[in-house]
Design a protein around this motif. Structure first.
Motif, short mmCIF file in Angstrom:
data_model
loop_
_atom_site.label_atom_id
_atom_site.label_comp_id
_atom_site.label_asym_id
_atom_site.label_seq_id
_atom_site.Cartn_x
_atom_site.Cartn_y
_atom_site.Cartn_z
N ILE A 93 24.30 -2.28 17.23
CA ILE A 93 22.89 -2.38 16.86
C ILE A 93 22.07 -2.67 18.12
O ILE A 93 22.41 -3.56 18.89
CB ILE A 93 22.67 -3.49 15.82
N ARG A 94 20.99 -1.90 18.29
CA ARG A 94 20.09 -2.12 19.43
C ARG A 94 18.67 -2.26 18.91
O ARG A 94 18.27 -1.53 18.00
CB ARG A 94 20.18 -0.95 20.42
N TRP A 95 17.90 -3.19 19.47
CA TRP A 95 16.53 -3.41 19.03
C TRP A 95 15.58 -3.47 20.22
O TRP A 95 15.99 -3.65 21.36
CB TRP A 95 16.42 -4.70 18.19
N ASN A 96 14.31 -3.30 19.91
CA ASN A 96 13.27 -3.32 20.95
C ASN A 96 12.72 -4.74 21.14
O ASN A 96 13.18 -5.69 20.48
CB ASN A 96 12.15 -2.31 20.62
N ASP A 97 11.72 -4.88 22.00
CA ASP A 97 11.15 -6.21 22.28
C ASP A 97 10.49 -6.83 21.05
O ASP A 97 10.37 -8.05 20.98
CB ASP A 97 10.13 -6.12 23.42
N ALA A 98 10.08 -6.01 20.10
CA ALA A 98 9.45 -6.52 18.88
C ALA A 98 10.49 -6.94 17.84
O ALA A 98 10.12 -7.41 16.76
CB ALA A 98 8.52 -5.46 18.28
N GLY A 99 11.77 -6.76 18.15
CA GLY A 99 12.82 -7.13 17.21
C GLY A 99 13.11 -6.08 16.17
O GLY A 99 13.83 -6.34 15.20
N GLU A 100 12.57 -4.87 16.36
CA GLU A 100 12.82 -3.77 15.43
C GLU A 100 14.05 -2.99 15.90
O GLU A 100 14.17 -2.67 17.08
CB GLU A 100 11.63 -2.81 15.39
N VAL A 101 14.91 -2.66 14.96
CA VAL A 101 16.13 -1.94 15.31
C VAL A 101 15.79 -0.49 15.63
O VAL A 101 15.13 0.20 14.86
CB VAL A 101 17.16 -2.03 14.16
N VAL A 102 16.23 -0.05 16.81
CA VAL A 102 15.97 1.32 17.26
C VAL A 102 17.22 2.19 17.20
O VAL A 102 17.12 3.42 17.27
CB VAL A 102 15.37 1.35 18.68
N GLU A 103 18.39 1.56 17.09
CA GLU A 103 19.63 2.32 17.03
C GLU A 103 20.67 1.55 16.24
O GLU A 103 20.86 0.35 16.45
CB GLU A 103 20.15 2.57 18.44
N PHE A 104 21.32 2.25 15.31
CA PHE A 104 22.40 1.68 14.52
C PHE A 104 23.53 2.69 14.54
O PHE A 104 23.39 3.81 14.05
CB PHE A 104 21.94 1.42 13.07
N LYS A 105 24.65 2.30 15.13
CA LYS A 105 25.80 3.19 15.28
C LYS A 105 27.00 2.55 14.60
O LYS A 105 27.28 1.38 14.79
CB LYS A 105 26.10 3.43 16.75
N VAL A 106 27.73 3.36 13.82
CA VAL A 106 28.91 2.87 13.12
C VAL A 106 30.14 3.62 13.62
O VAL A 106 30.12 4.86 13.73
CB VAL A 106 28.78 3.06 11.59
N MET A 107 31.20 2.87 13.90
CA MET A 107 32.48 3.45 14.26
C MET A 107 33.52 2.88 13.31
O MET A 107 33.45 1.69 12.95
CB MET A 107 32.83 3.14 15.70
N LEU A 108 34.48 3.71 12.90
CA LEU A 108 35.49 3.30 11.92
C LEU A 108 36.89 3.65 12.38
O LEU A 108 37.09 4.59 13.14
CB LEU A 108 35.25 4.01 10.58
N ARG A 109 37.86 2.96 11.82
CA ARG A 109 39.28 3.25 12.00
C ARG A 109 40.01 2.71 10.78
O ARG A 109 39.46 1.87 10.09
CB ARG A 109 39.81 2.68 13.31
N PRO A 110 41.19 3.06 10.48
CA PRO A 110 41.97 4.19 10.97
C PRO A 110 41.50 5.49 10.32
O PRO A 110 40.57 5.49 9.49
CB PRO A 110 43.40 3.84 10.55
N LEU A 111 42.18 6.58 10.63
CA LEU A 111 41.77 7.90 10.12
C LEU A 111 41.70 7.92 8.59
O LEU A 111 40.77 8.48 8.02
CB LEU A 111 42.72 8.99 10.62
N ARG A 112 42.66 7.30 7.93
CA ARG A 112 42.65 7.26 6.46
C ARG A 112 41.35 6.61 5.95
O ARG A 112 40.75 7.07 4.99
CB ARG A 112 43.87 6.50 5.96
N ALA A 113 40.91 5.56 6.62
CA ALA A 113 39.67 4.88 6.24
C ALA A 113 38.47 5.78 6.48
O ALA A 113 37.54 5.83 5.66
CB ALA A 113 39.53 3.57 7.01
N ILE A 114 38.46 6.48 7.60
CA ILE A 114 37.35 7.40 7.91
C ILE A 114 37.24 8.45 6.82
O ILE A 114 36.14 8.73 6.32
CB ILE A 114 37.55 8.07 9.29
N ASN A 115 38.35 9.04 6.42
CA ASN A 115 38.34 10.07 5.38
C ASN A 115 37.86 9.51 4.05
O ASN A 115 37.07 10.16 3.35
CB ASN A 115 39.72 10.69 5.24
#
Length: 132
Positions: A93-115
């Motif tokens: 999660i990345r936010w700007n100086d105002a505290g607003e989120v500008v980027e939300f990235k999700v990564m998952l594992r393992p492959l079975r969970a991703i599917n």
């Protein structure tokens, strides 16, 4: 900014209130999905994907197991169980100086969970789209 963006995220999750994401996200927020190749740009699309994630991932087993928080970004590692499968993931999660989120990235594992998550998210996203 009154409350730290990570604290606000935890509060939104604890109250299970995805509608409160609107005030948390910047207008130009971008969501990066672990299964969708193209970034989803804008507050509306980011809310759409996070609202679906509320339904798919945030069950009674969901918990954050580690957090690394910086001045404008955080890494939150989580675990949850879906159909007996342990899903291990990271929210970046990345936010700007105002505290607003500008980027939300999700990564998952393992492959079975991703599917499994991809299958469930597709169904929920389709249902949400039909409600609009």
């Amino acid at each position: 900014m009154n409350e730290h963006p990570v604290d606000r995220w935890h509060d939104i999750l604890a109250r299970r209130e995805p509608k409160d994401l609107a005030a948390w996200l910047a207008e130009d927020a971008v969501f990066y999905s672990p299964v969708v190749h193209k970034p989803q740009a804008g507050r509306a699309l980011t809310m759409f994907y996070l609202t679906a994630a509320f339904q798919v991932l945030f069950n009674e087993t969901f918990r954050y197991v580690r957090e690394i928080v910086g001045a404008h970004d955080a890494v939150l590692e989580f675990e949850t169980t879906l159909d007996g499968t342990l899903v291990n993931g990271v929210d970046l999660i990345r936010w700007n100086d105002a505290g607003e989120v500008v980027e939300f990235k999700v990564m998952l594992r393992p492959l079975r969970a991703i599917n499994l998550v991809q299958e469930r998210m597709a169904a929920v996203l389709q249902a949400l789209q039909q409600q609009q």
